[in-house]
Enzyme design. Structure first.
Site, short mmCIF file in Angstrom:
data_model
loop_
_atom_site.label_atom_id
_atom_site.label_comp_id
_atom_site.label_asym_id
_atom_site.label_seq_id
_atom_site.Cartn_x
_atom_site.Cartn_y
_atom_site.Cartn_z
N LEU A 138 -28.03 -13.77 -6.12
CA LEU A 138 -27.92 -13.21 -7.47
C LEU A 138 -26.45 -13.26 -7.85
O LEU A 138 -25.57 -13.09 -6.99
CB LEU A 138 -28.41 -11.76 -7.51
CG LEU A 138 -29.90 -11.51 -7.22
CD1 LEU A 138 -30.18 -10.02 -7.22
CD2 LEU A 138 -30.79 -12.22 -8.24
N ASP A 139 -26.17 -13.47 -9.12
CA ASP A 139 -24.78 -13.45 -9.57
C ASP A 139 -24.16 -12.08 -9.33
O ASP A 139 -24.87 -11.08 -9.23
CB ASP A 139 -24.70 -13.80 -11.06
CG ASP A 139 -25.19 -15.21 -11.35
OD1 ASP A 139 -25.12 -16.05 -10.45
OD2 ASP A 139 -25.66 -15.45 -12.48
N LYS A 140 -22.85 -12.05 -9.27
CA LYS A 140 -22.13 -10.81 -8.96
C LYS A 140 -22.60 -9.64 -9.80
O LYS A 140 -22.82 -8.53 -9.28
CB LYS A 140 -20.62 -11.03 -9.17
CG LYS A 140 -19.77 -9.78 -9.01
CD LYS A 140 -18.31 -10.08 -9.28
CE LYS A 140 -17.45 -8.82 -9.16
NZ LYS A 140 -16.02 -9.09 -9.44
N THR A 142 -25.39 -9.46 -11.70
CA THR A 142 -26.84 -9.34 -11.86
C THR A 142 -27.35 -8.38 -10.80
O THR A 142 -26.98 -8.47 -9.64
CB THR A 142 -27.53 -10.71 -11.71
OG1 THR A 142 -27.07 -11.59 -12.74
CG2 THR A 142 -29.04 -10.57 -11.82
N ARG A 237 -29.27 -17.44 -17.49
CA ARG A 237 -28.13 -17.31 -18.41
C ARG A 237 -27.90 -18.60 -19.19
O ARG A 237 -27.67 -18.57 -20.41
CB ARG A 237 -26.89 -16.91 -17.62
CG ARG A 237 -27.04 -15.60 -16.88
CD ARG A 237 -25.97 -15.38 -15.84
NE ARG A 237 -24.64 -15.31 -16.44
CZ ARG A 237 -23.51 -15.27 -15.73
NH1 ARG A 237 -23.56 -15.34 -14.40
NH2 ARG A 237 -22.36 -15.20 -16.35
#
Length: 324
Positions: A138-140, A142, A237
């Protein structure tokens, strides 16, 4: 201490003309370029069934890649006592609910203080599992659910399930703009041509499919439920920005504050203060990699997203539902 790993994949068309080591780096981003090159030189990489030991071999796209290699313990990363919100755990896997601000894997600008460092402290035995058992990221900023493998066997099976699209991941998000119905975004995603840390819709990218449906409409924003059919970097995104509905707060893909006309002061302040993409991994479903049991977990949306939805809802009630 080491463990054997195996990977198989097809070279994407986006690798046309690229070197073998460059192609592998794009296909298997969780491994360093130097490690991939070592495997090539050691004869642990096959292309169309033939062992290639030259990293500079050119790829055309469509080649069958097979990696059979040894993975040494991840001694270059430190174990750190970082709290993890563990939703589920057994001998083979654990599921965590990641908070915003926590990077998943060390990298440029984030050498430590990551989920991986936390896993090495909590489960020291994962030091021999590729990426300390991390199956997907997961992105930082998210939030939400991630599955981690505690053994090589579990990791191998989960990666194969992910590639076979047998793991279901659903997200909640708040997007800019009023969306009247759900749909599907089926557009390939690749590295951005000029912003190398960003991704973009590109005809040379890898196939990427995102399904979405509307949960709640506000005056100039929409709350969504999204399901990934594929799992590309920044996929939701990028896809939402591509259809002109970037996620609220997204710093990379145009999620600047977009208040409706005559927005309440509370909404204006909330939008300005929301500094991360409004995205949460709310549901994870998979077949257990060892027992085969179907398992599903849910994670409530975090407080900042709850508050954003509440403020948007109050603004809509106060000003009506007129579309702008």
């Amino acid at each position: 201490m080491s463990e054997k790993i195996q990977h198989k994949d097809i070279v994407p068309e986006s690798c046309l003309g690229k070197r073998l080591d460059q192609s592998l780096a794009e296909m298997f981003p969780d491994y360093s370029r130097s490690r991939l090159k070592e495997w090539i030189l050691a004869g642990q990489v096959q292309v169309n069934g033939e062992v290639l030991t030259r990293a500079r071999e050119k790829m055309f796209g469509g080649e069958k890649i097979a990696i059979n290699a040894e993975v040494e313990a991840e001694v270059r990363f430190d174990a750190q006592d970082i709290p993890l919100n563990i939703v589920y755990e057994d001998d083979d896997i654990l599921v965590i609910n990641k908070p915003a601000g926590l990077v998943v894997h060390p990298g440029a600008g984030n050498p430590d203080g990551t989920v991986l460092n936390a896993l090495l402290h909590y489960c020291p035995q994962v030091d021999v599992v590729p990426r300390a058992g991390i199956v997907h990221r997961l992105d930082k900023d998210t939030t939400g659910l991630m599955v981690v493998a505690k053994t090589i066997a579990a990791q191998t099976n989960l990666v194969e399930s992910l590639q076979a699209r047998e793991i279901t991941r659903e997200y909640e998000a708040i997007a800019s703009g009023l969306m009247t119905a759900g749909g599907v975004v089926d557009e390939p995603i690749g590295r951005h041509s000029t912003k190398r840390t960003n991704m973009a819709v590109s005809f040379t990218g890898r196939p990427s499919v995102t399904h979405y449906r509307v949960l709640e409409k506000y005056r100039l924003h929409t709350r969504l439920r999204l399901r990934l059919e594929t799992g590309r970097t920044h996929q939701i995104r990028v896809h939402m920005a591509h259809i002109s509905h970037p996620l609220v707060g997204d710093p990379n893909y145009g999620g600047r504050p977009r208040p409706p006309r005559n927005a309440t002061p509370e909404l204006m302040d909330t939008l300005r203060a929301f500094k991360r993409q409004a995205l949460h991994a709310a549901m994870l479903s998979l077949f257990h990699p060892i027992t085969g049991e179907e398992m599903t977990w849910h994670a409530d949306i975090p407080e900042d997203l709850k508050n954003l939805a509440k403020v948007l809802r109050e603004d809509t009630k106060l000003n009506g539902t007129e579309e702008y």
